[in-house]
Scaffold this motif. Structure first.
Motif, PDB file in Angstrom:
ATOM      1  N   GLY A  41      87.806  49.871 115.491  1.00 32.34           N
ATOM      2  CA  GLY A  41      88.846  50.533 114.706  1.00 32.34           C
ATOM      3  C   GLY A  41      88.282  51.736 113.985  1.00 32.34           C
ATOM      4  N   GLY A 101      88.222  52.411  99.802  1.00 28.94           N
ATOM      5  CA  GLY A 101      88.900  52.319 101.103  1.00 28.94           C
ATOM      6  C   GLY A 101      90.403  52.196 100.937  1.00 28.94           C
ATOM      7  N   GLY A 102      91.112  52.603 101.989  1.00 30.42           N
ATOM      8  CA  GLY A 102      92.564  52.482 101.988  1.00 30.42           C
ATOM      9  C   GLY A 102      92.982  51.031 101.855  1.00 30.42           C
ATOM     10  N   LYS A 103      92.162  50.149 102.386  1.00 27.65           N
ATOM     11  CA  LYS A 103      92.505  48.736 102.337  1.00 27.65           C
ATOM     12  C   LYS A 103      92.622  48.240 100.903  1.00 27.65           C
ATOM     13  N   ILE A 106      95.922  49.333  99.413  1.00 28.02           N
ATOM     14  CA  ILE A 106      97.042  48.488  99.850  1.00 28.02           C
ATOM     15  C   ILE A 106      97.009  47.150  99.112  1.00 28.02           C
ATOM     16  N   TRP A 127      99.283  46.588 111.762  1.00 33.43           N
ATOM     17  CA  TRP A 127      97.844  46.431 111.513  1.00 33.43           C
ATOM     18  C   TRP A 127      97.631  45.004 111.015  1.00 33.43           C
ATOM     19  N   TYR A 130      98.011  43.703 107.193  1.00 31.83           N
ATOM     20  CA  TYR A 130      99.197  43.719 106.313  1.00 31.83           C
ATOM     21  C   TYR A 130      99.730  42.312 105.994  1.00 31.83           C
ATOM     22  N   ASN A 173     103.634  52.649 108.861  1.00 28.80           N
ATOM     23  CA  ASN A 173     102.327  53.173 109.262  1.00 28.80           C
ATOM     24  C   ASN A 173     102.517  54.155 110.427  1.00 28.80           C
ATOM     25  N   ASN A 177      98.460  51.986 113.994  1.00 27.88           N
ATOM     26  CA  ASN A 177      97.509  51.048 114.570  1.00 27.88           C
ATOM     27  C   ASN A 177      98.324  49.769 114.741  1.00 27.88           C
ATOM     28  N   ASP A 206     101.473  54.311 104.948  1.00 28.93           N
ATOM     29  CA  ASP A 206     100.056  54.264 105.326  1.00 28.93           C
ATOM     30  C   ASP A 206      99.798  55.399 106.320  1.00 28.93           C
ATOM     31  N   ILE A 208      96.853  56.772 107.123  1.00 25.53           N
ATOM     32  CA  ILE A 208      95.401  56.872 107.341  1.00 25.53           C
ATOM     33  C   ILE A 208      95.037  57.599 108.641  1.00 25.53           C
ATOM     34  N   TYR A 209      95.935  57.563 109.647  1.00 23.25           N
ATOM     35  CA  TYR A 209      95.646  58.258 110.928  1.00 23.25           C
ATOM     36  C   TYR A 209      96.312  59.630 111.007  1.00 23.25           C
ATOM     37  N   MET A 236      99.604  56.557 100.904  1.00 23.24           N
ATOM     38  CA  MET A 236      98.193  56.154 100.980  1.00 23.24           C
ATOM     39  C   MET A 236      97.479  56.885 102.107  1.00 23.24           C
ATOM     40  N   SER A 240      88.357  57.668 105.953  1.00 25.38           N
ATOM     41  CA  SER A 240      87.726  56.862 107.010  1.00 25.38           C
ATOM     42  C   SER A 240      87.915  57.430 108.407  1.00 25.38           C
ATOM     43  N   LYS A 241      89.160  57.619 108.796  1.00 28.01           N
ATOM     44  CA  LYS A 241      89.439  57.971 110.195  1.00 28.01           C
ATOM     45  C   LYS A 241      89.368  59.479 110.417  1.00 28.01           C
ATOM     46  N   ARG A 249      83.754  54.087 102.417  1.00 33.83           N
ATOM     47  CA  ARG A 249      84.733  53.338 101.640  1.00 33.83           C
ATOM     48  C   ARG A 249      85.444  54.166 100.565  1.00 33.83           C
TER      49      ARG A 249
END
Ligand SMILES: Cc1ncc(COP(=O)(O)O)c(C=O)c1O
Length: 402
Positions: A41, A101-103, A106, A127, A130, A173, A177, A206, A208-209, A236, A240-241, A249
């Protein structure tokens, strides 16, 4: 016995379904078996040099102490500039938060707001984290299956049907993902139209991508499409990506002040605050040159084309064209119910993923792990040569099924 000592929500949480495959990959590799893993990932590139350099400088200059819980002001200013420049969102630095990190963004958003019985709408495929995070935070998931016929995307009609008195959040998202699906401005407008009628529903966008989006499409985030949702949307994102910085992080968000304050309060008792060195590196990433983003987008787009072409040559698999991220989500229903080349029963997508690993030495993740059985998630964050080799092995496996 030990389970009785655990927090009941944690005891009920399932370990990620992707670990099973990943653990088996590790085991096979330790026995000397050459496996091509298409489970990753994360981008396979190094973090750009100017970002690494700024981290080294941060260490040398002694920026090695606790920072403010919500993040360094300089980084939060860079994040506000990023939201203005890339997303057309006008936010002040103190309307942002930085997390590990995004995690963590969330997790903290949901932990700060969910009470027992609150529902979170999650479009599937999703993902993997979630539903687990929702459950750990005491909420209940309301999964909406979004099949290939809707491009794996949530429609306004399905959203309208799903919202009820207990709905507290919707998680969106894009790019997705595991499918790479991207919501267009028109699709976001339609969802926003429904959301405007339900002021009790918060939205977690989300993004993130965001930068891994293909075919010249422009990324649009929900609040950009519908500014009237700004007071209840958490937008968010993270480095990372986009900047190949998964290990650093750093995730961040903007949203209503009351929510950011609650998340900060929670974070203050946890980490408290992201790594100071990574925060300095993230400033360099956000404020620095963007050639890396453009280059990696081109590389992933080329690989996407290669994967879609090769996977569609494997009998029993069909793969639609993902519009973003670095995942192909291939339909494997054509293999279900058949026998693998070595005689295993391919009863479902999990059996297919296991047989591909054991017999073709290629690791992918079954769609059921992401809430939609009948598919395989195939990450293409590997060199073109490795991807060709993997696709050839997949094709031979499929040709050998009876
Ligand atoms: C859809 C999605 N959101 C959020 C994340 C979290 O990213 P990070 O915690 O590295 O910022 C991931 C990571 O795989 C992801 O796939």
């Amino acid at each position: 016995m030990t389970n009785a000592l655990l927090n009941h929500r944690l005891a009920a949480a399932k370990p990620s379904a992707t670990y099973k495959i990943i653990d088996r990959v590790t085991e096979l590799r330790s026995r000397g078996v050459k496996i091509i893993s298409l489970c990753a990932g994360e981008p396979d590139f190094d973090t750009p040099q100017h970002i690494r350099h700024s981290a080294i400088q941060a260490i040398e200059k002694g920026h090695t102490r606790y920072t403010q819980v919500a993040g360094l002001r300089a980084l939060r200013e860079a994040i506000a500039r990023k939201f203005a420049r890339e997303n057309g969102l006008s936010v002040s630095w103190d309307e942002t938060i930085v997390s590990s990190g995004g995690k963590q963004v969330i997790f903290n958003a949901l932990a700060a707001t969910l009470n027992e019985g609150d529902e979170v709408i999650i479009p599937a495929p999703y993902w993997v984290s979630y539903p687990e995070i929702v459950q750990l935070c005491g909420g209940e998931t309301h999964i909406i299956l979004c099949g290939e016929d809707s491009g794996f995307k949530l429609t306004a009609q399905a959203l309208a049907r799903a919202i009820g008195p207990r709905t507290r959040w919707l998680i969106l998202n894009s790019p997705s993902n595991p499918t790479g699906a991207v919501y267009s401005k028109r699709e976001l407008d339609e969802l926003a139209h429904v959301l405007l009628e339900h002021p009790q529903v918060m939205v977690l966008a989300d993004d993130i991508y965001e930068h891994l989006i293909f075919d010249g499409q422009t990324f649009v985030t929900l609040v950009q499409a519908e500014p009237r949702l700004a007071d209840r949307t958490l937008t968010m994102n993270g480095v990372s990506k986009a900047y190949a910085m998964t290990g650093w992080r750093i995730g961040f968000a903007t949203g209503p002040r009351w929510l950011l304050e609650a998340m900060e309060k929670l974070q203050g008792q946890q980490t408290p605050g992201a790594c100071s060195i990574s925060q300095h590196a993230a400033i360099a990433a956000l404020d620095g040159p963007k050639d890396f983003i453009n280059e990696s987008r081109k590389v992933f787009e080329r690989r996407r084309d290669l994967m879609v072409e090769l996977l569609n040559q494997a009998p029993g698999l069909t793969c639609s064209i993902p519009e973003g991220a670095f995942y192909a989500f291939a339909n494997c229903n054509g293999l279900a119910g058949r026998k693998s080349p070595l005689g295993s029963d391919l009863n479902d997508d999990e059996a297919i993923a296991v047989a591909l690993l054991e017999e073709a030495n290629v690791a992918v993740v079954q769609g059921s792990a992401f809430g939609l059985p009948g598919y395989l998630r195939i990450a293409y964050a590997l060199s073109d040569d490795a991807l060709r080799e993997a696709c050839e092995a997949i094709k031979q496996f499929c040709q050998g099924c009876s």
